[in-house]
Write a protein that holds these residues in place. Structure first.
Motif, PDB file in Angstrom:
ATOM      1  N   LEU A 237       0.811  -1.107  -0.019  1.00  0.00           N
ATOM      2  CA  LEU A 237       0.099  -0.032   0.056  1.00  0.00           C
ATOM      3  C   LEU A 237       0.911   1.349   0.033  1.00  0.00           C
ATOM      4  CD1 LEU A 237      -2.648  -1.001   2.835  1.00  0.00           C
ATOM      5  CD2 LEU A 237      -2.581  -1.803   0.496  1.00  0.00           C
ATOM      6  N   TYR A 238       0.706   2.320  -0.765  1.00  0.00           N
ATOM      7  CA  TYR A 238       1.543   3.293  -0.964  1.00  0.00           C
ATOM      8  C   TYR A 238       0.606   4.482  -1.263  1.00  0.00           C
ATOM      9  CZ  TYR A 238       0.359   1.856  -5.704  1.00  0.00           C
ATOM     10  OH  TYR A 238      -0.126   1.754  -6.830  1.00  0.00           O
ATOM     11  N   THR A 239       1.132   5.894  -1.185  1.00  0.00           N
ATOM     12  CA  THR A 239       0.410   7.072  -1.562  1.00  0.00           C
ATOM     13  C   THR A 239       0.998   7.516  -2.651  1.00  0.00           C
ATOM     14  OG1 THR A 239       1.931   8.134  -0.316  1.00  0.00           O
ATOM     15  CG2 THR A 239      -0.175   7.541   0.853  1.00  0.00           C
ATOM     16  N   ASP A 240       0.245   8.515  -3.385  1.00  0.00           N
ATOM     17  CA  ASP A 240       0.618   8.798  -4.774  1.00  0.00           C
ATOM     18  C   ASP A 240       2.091   9.484  -5.182  1.00  0.00           C
ATOM     19  OD1 ASP A 240       0.172  11.272  -3.754  1.00  0.00           O
ATOM     20  OD2 ASP A 240      -1.742  11.653  -4.835  1.00  0.00           O
ATOM     21  N   GLY A 241       2.455  10.170  -4.105  1.00  0.00           N
ATOM     22  CA  GLY A 241       3.895  10.385  -4.224  1.00  0.00           C
ATOM     23  C   GLY A 241       5.022   9.493  -4.756  1.00  0.00           C
ATOM     24  N   LEU A 242       4.658   8.206  -4.340  1.00  0.00           N
ATOM     25  CA  LEU A 242       5.573   7.217  -5.143  1.00  0.00           C
ATOM     26  C   LEU A 242       5.532   6.900  -6.529  1.00  0.00           C
ATOM     27  CD1 LEU A 242       7.682   5.097  -3.963  1.00  0.00           C
ATOM     28  CD2 LEU A 242       5.966   3.479  -3.702  1.00  0.00           C
ATOM     29  N   VAL A 243       4.389   7.319  -7.051  1.00  0.00           N
ATOM     30  CA  VAL A 243       4.031   6.963  -8.380  1.00  0.00           C
ATOM     31  C   VAL A 243       4.071   8.235  -9.358  1.00  0.00           C
ATOM     32  CG1 VAL A 243       3.410   4.693  -8.039  1.00  0.00           C
ATOM     33  CG2 VAL A 243       1.665   6.547  -8.111  1.00  0.00           C
ATOM     34  N   GLU A 244       3.663   9.412  -8.744  1.00  0.00           N
ATOM     35  CA  GLU A 244       3.216  10.350  -9.675  1.00  0.00           C
ATOM     36  C   GLU A 244       4.160  11.130  -9.834  1.00  0.00           C
ATOM     37  OE1 GLU A 244      -0.170  12.779  -7.874  1.00  0.00           O
ATOM     38  OE2 GLU A 244      -1.444  11.170  -8.934  1.00  0.00           O
ATOM     39  N   ARG A 245       4.605  11.450 -11.116  1.00  0.00           N
ATOM     40  CA  ARG A 245       5.423  12.253 -11.900  1.00  0.00           C
ATOM     41  C   ARG A 245       5.344  13.233 -13.062  1.00  0.00           C
ATOM     42  NH1 ARG A 245       7.048  11.001  -7.840  1.00  0.00           N
ATOM     43  NH2 ARG A 245       9.045  10.090  -6.911  1.00  0.00           N
ATOM     44  N   PRO A 246       5.665  14.397 -13.254  1.00  0.00           N
ATOM     45  CA  PRO A 246       5.093  15.296 -14.117  1.00  0.00           C
ATOM     46  C   PRO A 246       5.657  14.492 -15.515  1.00  0.00           C
ATOM     47  CG  PRO A 246       6.287  16.491 -12.791  1.00  0.00           C
ATOM     48  CD  PRO A 246       6.555  15.149 -12.271  1.00  0.00           C
ATOM     49  N   GLY A 247       4.780  14.445 -16.627  1.00  0.00           N
ATOM     50  CA  GLY A 247       4.947  13.954 -17.825  1.00  0.00           C
ATOM     51  C   GLY A 247       5.059  12.250 -17.793  1.00  0.00           C
ATOM     52  N   ILE A 248       4.633  11.641 -16.609  1.00  0.00           N
ATOM     53  CA  ILE A 248       4.518  10.005 -16.451  1.00  0.00           C
ATOM     54  C   ILE A 248       3.152   9.424 -16.425  1.00  0.00           C
ATOM     55  CG2 ILE A 248       5.537   7.974 -15.543  1.00  0.00           C
ATOM     56  CD1 ILE A 248       7.543   9.694 -17.011  1.00  0.00           C
ATOM     57  N   ASP A 249       2.733   8.912 -17.375  1.00  0.00           N
ATOM     58  CA  ASP A 249       1.401   8.057 -17.364  1.00  0.00           C
ATOM     59  C   ASP A 249       1.264   7.466 -15.879  1.00  0.00           C
ATOM     60  OD1 ASP A 249      -1.125   7.224 -18.611  1.00  0.00           O
ATOM     61  OD2 ASP A 249      -0.437   5.306 -18.062  1.00  0.00           O
ATOM     62  N   LEU A 250       0.390   7.536 -15.022  1.00  0.00           N
ATOM     63  CA  LEU A 250       0.135   6.862 -13.956  1.00  0.00           C
ATOM     64  C   LEU A 250       0.098   5.678 -13.965  1.00  0.00           C
ATOM     65  CD1 LEU A 250      -0.105   7.409 -10.868  1.00  0.00           C
ATOM     66  CD2 LEU A 250      -2.809   7.841 -11.169  1.00  0.00           C
TER      67      LEU A 250
END
Length: 304
Positions: A237-250
Motif C-alpha cells: 500500500l502506498y500514496t501517490d507521491g511514490l508513483v506520480e511524476r510530471p509527464g509520466i502516465d500514472l
C-alpha cells in the motif's frame, strides 16, 4: 590585528532585527581609509538587509523542523505485531515543500489473527491537513475495532468529513487481513491501487473499484473486494507521491512499481522500502519527490 593579516581597515556592522542583535558582519579593507557619512549609511543599510536575510533563513529552518516534528508525532511510533504477519512502513516527507503533509498509515490489531491496514492522503500541505489526518486516523481506529467491513468503515469516515464541514478531501485504502483464513478484504476511496506479490514472485496490480475521495459526497458508496492472501504473499500500500511524476502516465508508473516489487522478491522485507523509495528520487537527484510518500508493506507467513 595579527589574525587579520594584511587588513588595514575594518568595518564592524552589528546585525540587528526587531531590536535584537543576531550577529556581526565584519568587512576588511587592504588600505587604511576613512568612512564618509554616506558610506556609513550604506554599510548600515547593508547590515540591515543581511540581518533580515539571516532571520528569514533561521525562521525557515525552524518552521521546517516544526513541520517535520508535527508530522512524525501524528504517525504511529510503533506498529503492532501479529504471528504470521511481517510489516514494514516508511514515510518520506516532500523535499520541496515546507509545510506538514497529510499522508498517513496505520496497522490496527483486531485480535491474534486479524488486523486492519490503512494508508491515506489528505490533500494539501498545511496544519489543517495534518489535523484532519489525525482525526481520520482516530475515526478509522474506532470503526475498525467494531469489526465492520472495509466499505462500511470508509462510509462512516466519509460521513465524518461531511460533519466536519471541511473543504479538504482524502484518499484511503482500508484492508482487513485475516491470517487464519488467509484472505484480505479491501476497499478504496480514490486511492492508487494496491499491489499484490504472490508467493511465486509474480505481482498483480489490484484494479479494485476506486470509489470516490472521502469528503466529496456524504452518501458515497464504497465496495469491498476479497483476495486470497496465502503465506508468502506481499501486499503493498502506498500514496501517490511514490508513483506520480510530471509527464509520466500514472498506470505505467504503477506498473513499473509492480515490476520493481517483483524484482525484489528475494530481498529481505526490511530492505524493500529503501529500494522503492530510491526510485522516487533522492534529495539531490532530478526526480526528487515533490510530494510526501507513505509506504506500507505487509507480508504473510505461516501462522503458528
Amino acid at each position: 590585528m595579527e589574525r587579520y593579516g594584511d587588513v588595514a581597515a575594518l568595518a564592524y556592522l552589528p546585525l540587528t532585527v526587531s531590536g535584537r542583535t543576531i550577529g556581526c558582519c565584519v568587512l576588511g579593507y587592504d588600505r587604511q581609509r576613512p568612512f564618509a557619512p554616506e558610506e556609513r549609511a550604506e554599510l548600515t543599510s547593508l547590515a540591515g538587509v543581511v540581518a533580515q536575510a539571516l532571520e528569514r533563513a533561521r525562521l525557515y529552518d525552524a518552521n521546517a523542523r516544526a513541520a517535520r516534528d508535527l508530522q512524525a508525532g501524528l504517525l504511529p511510533r510503533t506498529l503492532p505485531r501479529l504471528d504470521g504477519l511481517r510489516v514494514e512502513a516508511h514515510y518520506q516527507p516532500a523535499l520541496t515543500v515546507l509545510d506538514v503533509g497529510g499522508d498517513f498509515y496505520d496497522v490496527i490489531r483486531l485480535d491474534e489473527s486479524t488486523a486492519a491496514a490503512v494508508i491515506g492522503d489528505v490533500q494539501g500541505h498545511s496544519v489543517p491537513a495534518a489535523a484532519l489526518m489525525g482525526q481520520l486516523r482516530t475515526a478509522l481506529h474506532s470503526h475498525a475495532q467494531g469489526g465492520a467491513s472495509p466499505h462500511v468503515v470508509l462510509a462512516h469516515v466519509n460521513r465524518l468529513l461531511d460533519d466536519l464541514d471541511t473543504d479538504l478531501f482524502a484518499s484511503c485504502v482500508y484492508a482487513h487481513i485475516d491470517l487464519r483464513h488467509r484472505h484480505a478484504r479491501l476497499a478504496l476511496a480514490g486511492h492508487p491501487p494496491p499491489i499484490l506479490r504472490h508467493p511465486d514472485g509474480r505481482t498483480t496490480v489490484l484494479r479494485l473499484p476506486p470509489g470516490l475521495l472521502l469528503g466529496v459526497e456524504p452518501d458515497a458508496r464504497f465496495h469491498t473486494t476479497e483476495i486470497a492472501l496465502p503465506p508468502g504473499s506481499l501486499l503493498a500500500l502506498y500514496t501517490d507521491g511514490l508513483v506520480e511524476r510530471p509527464g509520466i502516465d500514472l498506470d505505467k508508473a504503477v506498473g513499473d512499481l509492480a515490476e520493481r516489487i517483483a524484482e525484489a522478491a528475494s530481498d529481505p522485507l526490511h530492505l524493500l522500502p529503501t529500494r522503492l523509495l530510491r526510485s522516487a528520487g533522492g534529495p539531490h537527484e532530478p526526480g526528487a519527490n515533490s510530494d510526501d510518500i507513505a509506504l506500507l508493506l505487509l507480508q504473510t507467513e505461516e501462522h503458528r
